[in-house]
Design a protein around this motif. Structure first.
Motif, PDB file in Angstrom:
ATOM      1  N   SER A 238       0.808  -1.219   0.000  1.00  0.00           N
ATOM      2  CA  SER A 238       0.000   0.000   0.000  1.00  0.00           C
ATOM      3  C   SER A 238       0.840   1.267   0.000  1.00  0.00           C
ATOM      4  N   MET A 239       2.149   1.136   0.221  1.00  0.00           N
ATOM      5  CA  MET A 239       3.029   2.297   0.352  1.00  0.00           C
ATOM      6  C   MET A 239       3.852   2.554  -0.906  1.00  0.00           C
ATOM      7  N   ALA A 240       3.434   2.009  -2.057  1.00  0.00           N
ATOM      8  CA  ALA A 240       4.257   2.049  -3.267  1.00  0.00           C
ATOM      9  C   ALA A 240       4.659   3.464  -3.663  1.00  0.00           C
ATOM     10  N   ALA A 241       3.697   4.379  -3.754  1.00  0.00           N
ATOM     11  CA  ALA A 241       4.017   5.749  -4.172  1.00  0.00           C
ATOM     12  C   ALA A 241       4.942   6.421  -3.165  1.00  0.00           C
ATOM     13  N   SER A 242       4.726   6.159  -1.879  1.00  0.00           N
ATOM     14  CA  SER A 242       5.576   6.744  -0.845  1.00  0.00           C
ATOM     15  C   SER A 242       7.013   6.255  -0.967  1.00  0.00           C
ATOM     16  N   VAL A 243       7.188   4.991  -1.317  1.00  0.00           N
ATOM     17  CA  VAL A 243       8.534   4.438  -1.497  1.00  0.00           C
ATOM     18  C   VAL A 243       9.248   5.157  -2.637  1.00  0.00           C
ATOM     19  N   VAL A 244       8.530   5.419  -3.722  1.00  0.00           N
ATOM     20  CA  VAL A 244       9.134   6.102  -4.870  1.00  0.00           C
ATOM     21  C   VAL A 244       9.593   7.504  -4.477  1.00  0.00           C
ATOM     22  N   TYR A 245       8.697   8.281  -3.884  1.00  0.00           N
ATOM     23  CA  TYR A 245       9.045   9.651  -3.504  1.00  0.00           C
ATOM     24  C   TYR A 245      10.155   9.674  -2.448  1.00  0.00           C
ATOM     25  N   ALA A 246      10.063   8.787  -1.463  1.00  0.00           N
ATOM     26  CA  ALA A 246      11.074   8.772  -0.397  1.00  0.00           C
ATOM     27  C   ALA A 246      12.451   8.429  -0.946  1.00  0.00           C
ATOM     28  N   SER A 247      12.518   7.557  -1.927  1.00  0.00           N
ATOM     29  CA  SER A 247      13.810   7.204  -2.524  1.00  0.00           C
ATOM     30  C   SER A 247      14.422   8.400  -3.245  1.00  0.00           C
ATOM     31  N   VAL A 248      13.579   9.160  -3.931  1.00  0.00           N
ATOM     32  CA  VAL A 248      14.071  10.357  -4.618  1.00  0.00           C
ATOM     33  C   VAL A 248      14.563  11.387  -3.605  1.00  0.00           C
ATOM     34  N   PHE A 249      13.762  11.631  -2.566  1.00  0.00           N
ATOM     35  CA  PHE A 249      14.185  12.581  -1.538  1.00  0.00           C
ATOM     36  C   PHE A 249      15.450  12.108  -0.830  1.00  0.00           C
ATOM     37  N   GLY A 250      15.558  10.796  -0.604  1.00  0.00           N
ATOM     38  CA  GLY A 250      16.758  10.262   0.030  1.00  0.00           C
ATOM     39  C   GLY A 250      18.003  10.578  -0.778  1.00  0.00           C
ATOM     40  N   ALA A 251      17.909  10.442  -2.099  1.00  0.00           N
ATOM     41  CA  ALA A 251      19.044  10.750  -2.964  1.00  0.00           C
ATOM     42  C   ALA A 251      19.381  12.236  -2.926  1.00  0.00           C
ATOM     43  N   VAL A 252      18.346  13.081  -2.887  1.00  0.00           N
ATOM     44  CA  VAL A 252      18.571  14.524  -2.825  1.00  0.00           C
ATOM     45  C   VAL A 252      19.267  14.897  -1.507  1.00  0.00           C
ATOM     46  N   LEU A 253      18.778  14.366  -0.399  1.00  0.00           N
ATOM     47  CA  LEU A 253      19.383  14.657   0.901  1.00  0.00           C
ATOM     48  C   LEU A 253      20.833  14.149   0.963  1.00  0.00           C
ATOM     49  N   ALA A 254      21.046  12.977   0.387  1.00  0.00           N
ATOM     50  CA  ALA A 254      22.398  12.404   0.409  1.00  0.00           C
ATOM     51  C   ALA A 254      23.384  13.241  -0.392  1.00  0.00           C
ATOM     52  N   SER A 255      22.880  14.042  -1.335  1.00  0.00           N
ATOM     53  CA  SER A 255      23.761  14.884  -2.144  1.00  0.00           C
ATOM     54  C   SER A 255      24.198  16.147  -1.401  1.00  0.00           C
ATOM     55  N   MET A 256      23.618  16.416  -0.232  1.00  0.00           N
ATOM     56  CA  MET A 256      23.960  17.599   0.565  1.00  0.00           C
ATOM     57  C   MET A 256      25.036  17.233   1.582  1.00  0.00           C
ATOM     58  N   ARG A 257      26.185  17.893   1.523  1.00  0.00           N
ATOM     59  CA  ARG A 257      27.326  17.515   2.361  1.00  0.00           C
ATOM     60  C   ARG A 257      27.050  17.719   3.848  1.00  0.00           C
ATOM     61  N   SER A 258      26.198  18.653   4.173  1.00  0.00           N
ATOM     62  CA  SER A 258      25.969  18.948   5.591  1.00  0.00           C
ATOM     63  C   SER A 258      24.918  18.032   6.224  1.00  0.00           C
ATOM     64  N   ILE A 259      24.363  17.096   5.444  1.00  0.00           N
ATOM     65  CA  ILE A 259      23.390  16.136   5.973  1.00  0.00           C
ATOM     66  C   ILE A 259      23.896  14.725   5.698  1.00  0.00           C
ATOM     67  N   ALA A 260      24.020  13.913   6.754  1.00  0.00           N
ATOM     68  CA  ALA A 260      24.354  12.499   6.602  1.00  0.00           C
ATOM     69  C   ALA A 260      23.032  11.723   6.569  1.00  0.00           C
ATOM     70  N   THR A 261      22.751  11.101   5.440  1.00  0.00           N
ATOM     71  CA  THR A 261      21.448  10.472   5.224  1.00  0.00           C
ATOM     72  C   THR A 261      21.561   8.956   5.232  1.00  0.00           C
ATOM     73  N   ARG A 262      20.645   8.319   5.942  1.00  0.00           N
ATOM     74  CA  ARG A 262      20.543   6.859   5.947  1.00  0.00           C
ATOM     75  C   ARG A 262      19.143   6.487   5.481  1.00  0.00           C
ATOM     76  N   LEU A 263      19.043   5.512   4.580  1.00  0.00           N
ATOM     77  CA  LEU A 263      17.746   5.075   4.076  1.00  0.00           C
ATOM     78  C   LEU A 263      17.550   3.598   4.384  1.00  0.00           C
TER      79      LEU A 263
END
Length: 402
Positions: A238-263
């Motif tokens: 039931s969370m398919a669309a959320s998984v797609v958006y969260a993966s994109v946001f995760g990649a965006v956050l990971a590209s910011m040096r001042s944020i350490a992102t874990r997914l």
């Protein structure tokens, strides 16, 4: 009335058209023969449009239309037939309507397995919902289809990144800057709201002004890590669309040096996909939509990865239908918050509206100071900025929360 039919012909829209045009639109909505009451015959392109609609909406459920007769059109079970139909609807309807019709065809006529054929994938209009369907079929996908599927998913992901990345980076960069206050700011870095509040005792009534003896300013974020963000994503079906958006946001956050992102994604098992964050397509194909849910186990793993609780934001994205140990889940959330972690619960991260969710668990989280609400992709940067700055979350007025 179905979504695409409603978009093409509504009473309000018809009221502003000539009588013949109104009859034509109602005829397309109602489906034809004498029982529709319009007496309007179709020709040319209208006939082809009506056939495309009839193939999908003229045989609901048992294969009978609402007047007891059978429609002559149908998608049937062959890939060539479906591919032709997909080509037709892209010819006659706008992209937004095509996406709705594709989704209805997959849901109503059980065409998911046909998406395993490369020719079919090349004919569809790619969107978030199609990506979710492809991910659910990932394990059954033959090798001949996987490369085409990745191309379809990559196109959607790149479109989402173009839409969301710039605003996300600018919003969070501002939040990170503001989280580091300095007392000798340059003029352009002065936080005037805080400066005025700090100097109200120096108000001069005769001049109607405040003398700022002490300036409060925004700090400039350095290249070092300022915040840790953990995205904990429920990968149940039931969370398919959320998984797609969260993966994109995760990649965006990971590209910011001042944020350490874990997914982290989970069902009854927990998978850490952090090392794949440089490519959200790899992240998505590393998920496995479907299965059960063990939020407690997922949070236990996330909790074990936290080393700087006061500088950590944990975002749980789940409908909260817990199959694990409920009381332990709540204890973990309470422990993380007590240690200084900013905990955010999103019932969905999508444009799909109010989701179904476990209200009892949502209420329990709200009692711990972690209200659960649905969040659109456009709102997500503001939610993250508020969490980083440790200020109240911008919960929508009509959000589903407790």
């Amino acid at each position: 009335m179905t979504a695409p039919e409603a978009q093409r012909a509504t009473p309000d829209a018809a009221a502003n058209t000539a009588p013949d045009e109104r009859l034509r639109r109602w005829r397309l909505v109602l489906g034809g023969d004498a029982a529709d009451g319009t007496g309007c015959a179709l020709s040319g392109t209208d006939t082809a449009m009506d056939g495309a609609l009839a193939a999908l909406y003229g045989a609901a459920g048992s294969g009978q239309d609402r007047r007891g007769g059978r429609r002559s059109a149908g998608l049937e079970g062959s890939a060539p037939s479906v591919a032709r139909w997909l080509g037709d609807i892209r010819t006659y309807f706008p992209s937004s309507v095509v996406q709705v019709m594709q989704r209805d065809a997959i849901d109503r006529l059980g065409l998911s397995t046909l998406l395993l054929e490369p020719e079919m994938l090349e004919a569809v209009e790619a969107d978030v919902h199609l990506v979710g369907t492809l991910l659910s079929l990932n394990k059954a996908m033959p090798e001949t289809t996987k490369e085409t599927a990745r191309m379809v998913v990559r196109k959607v992901v790149e479109d989402l990144e173009k839409r969301l990345a710039g605003r996300t980076r600018s919003t969070l960069t501002g939040a990170l800057d503001r989280s580091a206050r300095i007392s000798r700011p340059r003029h352009r870095d002065i936080d005037w709201d805080r400066t005025i509040r700090a100097n109200l005792k120096n108000y001069l009534p005769e001049y109607h002004t405040v003398v700022p003896e002490r300036l409060v300013g925004y700090g400039r974020a350095s290249q070092s890590v300022k915040k840790n963000v953990v995205l904990c994503i429920d990968q149940s079906g039931s969370m398919a669309a959320s998984v797609v958006y969260a993966s994109v946001f995760g990649a965006v956050l990971a590209s910011m040096r001042s944020i350490a992102t874990r997914l982290v994604v989970f069902d009854t098992a927990v998978v850490d996909l952090t090392d794949q964050l440089d490519d959200p397509v790899d992240v998505l194909f590393g998920t496995q939509l479907g299965g059960g849910t063990d939020i407690n186990r997922a949070l236990a793993y996330c909790q074990s990865q936290i080393t700087r609780p006061a500088d950590t934001v944990v975002v749980l994205i789940s409908d909260l239908y817990e199959g694990g140990i409920r009381d332990e889940m709540l204890k973990r959330v309470a422990a993380m918050k007590a240690s200084g972690v900013q905990f955010v619960t999103l019932l969905a991260l999508s444009d799909e509206g109010a989701p179904a969710y476990d209200r009892e668990h949502a209420a329990a989280l709200a009692a711990l100071g972690a209200p659960a609400f649905a969040c659109t992709p456009d709102l997500f940067p503001e939610v993250m900025a508020a969490a980083i700055e440790k200020r109240p979350l911008p919960i929508p007025d009509k959000a589903t929360h407790q």
